[in-house]
Design a protein around this motif. Structure first.
Motif, PDB file in Angstrom:
ATOM      1  N   GLU A 137      19.986 -33.819 -26.460  1.00 15.95           N
ATOM      2  CA  GLU A 137      20.221 -33.420 -27.675  1.00 15.95           C
ATOM      3  C   GLU A 137      21.657 -32.533 -27.549  1.00 15.95           C
ATOM      4  OE1 GLU A 137      16.762 -31.327 -28.912  1.00 15.95           O
ATOM      5  OE2 GLU A 137      15.581 -33.294 -29.143  1.00 15.95           O
ATOM      6  N   THR A 165      25.458 -41.094 -27.101  1.00 13.73           N
ATOM      7  CA  THR A 165      24.555 -41.017 -25.856  1.00 13.73           C
ATOM      8  C   THR A 165      23.822 -42.430 -25.620  1.00 13.73           C
ATOM      9  OG1 THR A 165      22.871 -40.587 -27.865  1.00 13.73           O
ATOM     10  CG2 THR A 165      23.750 -38.594 -26.977  1.00 13.73           C
ATOM     11  N   CYS A 221      24.043 -30.693 -21.492  1.00 17.85           N
ATOM     12  CA  CYS A 221      23.442 -30.960 -22.787  1.00 17.85           C
ATOM     13  C   CYS A 221      22.046 -30.523 -22.590  1.00 17.85           C
ATOM     14  CB  CYS A 221      23.548 -32.541 -22.986  1.00 17.85           C
ATOM     15  SG  CYS A 221      22.644 -33.785 -22.048  1.00 17.85           S
ATOM     16  N   GLN A 222      21.328 -30.864 -23.635  1.00 17.37           N
ATOM     17  CA  GLN A 222      19.832 -30.396 -23.761  1.00 17.37           C
ATOM     18  C   GLN A 222      19.139 -31.473 -23.460  1.00 17.37           C
ATOM     19  OE1 GLN A 222      17.691 -27.991 -26.868  1.00 17.37           O
ATOM     20  NE2 GLN A 222      19.765 -28.104 -27.998  1.00 17.37           N
ATOM     21  N   THR A 230      25.915 -36.486 -29.673  1.00 15.51           N
ATOM     22  CA  THR A 230      25.366 -35.176 -29.287  1.00 15.51           C
ATOM     23  C   THR A 230      26.527 -34.207 -28.798  1.00 15.51           C
ATOM     24  OG1 THR A 230      23.618 -34.076 -28.321  1.00 15.51           O
ATOM     25  CG2 THR A 230      24.869 -35.481 -26.898  1.00 15.51           C
ATOM     26  N   ASP A 233      15.512 -38.251 -24.907  1.00 15.94           N
ATOM     27  CA  ASP A 233      16.726 -38.221 -25.341  1.00 15.94           C
ATOM     28  C   ASP A 233      17.441 -36.880 -25.034  1.00 15.94           C
ATOM     29  OD1 ASP A 233      16.662 -40.794 -26.294  1.00 15.94           O
ATOM     30  OD2 ASP A 233      15.780 -40.323 -28.315  1.00 15.94           O
TER      31      ASP A 233
END
Length: 108
Positions: A92, A23, A82-83, A4, A90
């Motif tokens: 993204e 990840t 991150c998202q 990611t 998870d």
């Protein structure tokens, strides 16, 4: 192996840098040098840092501020941005808008 797009910010660097990270839990823990903690800074946007960073004496990295600019916490050690969508488990990759926000917000 899932990757990611994230911004990694180390305490000894004035700016974060964008990269593609694996990840897997093992890799995320390697990046932050310990157990991971997720801190929401905007809906769907999180900082992943070492949950024990301050306790184990990692160097301070960045202050986290509320909408009025008041400091509410300080991140110690390396972190990444991150998202983290609310409907998933998870992490993204960042959008272009989020990259711009993160690169501006987490620089000296």
């Amino acid at each position: 192996m899932a990757k990611t797009r994230a911004i990694i910010k180390r305490p000894d660097e004035p700016y974060g840098h964008m990269c593609n990270i694996s990840t897997t839990l093992e890799n995320l823990q390697k990046i932050v040098e310990g157990y991971i903690e997720s801190v929401t800074i905007r809906p769907g946007l999180v900082i992943i840092c070492n949950e024990e960073g301050k306790l184990v004496g990692l160097p301070f990295n960045r202050a986290l501020r509320d909408e009025e600019g008041r400091v509410y916490d300080i991140v110690a050690g390396t972190f990444f941005l991150c998202q983290a969508p609310a409907d998933g488990e998870d992490f993204e990759g960042l959008t272009e808008e989020q990259v711009e926000f993160g690169m501006t917000r987490f620089r000296h």
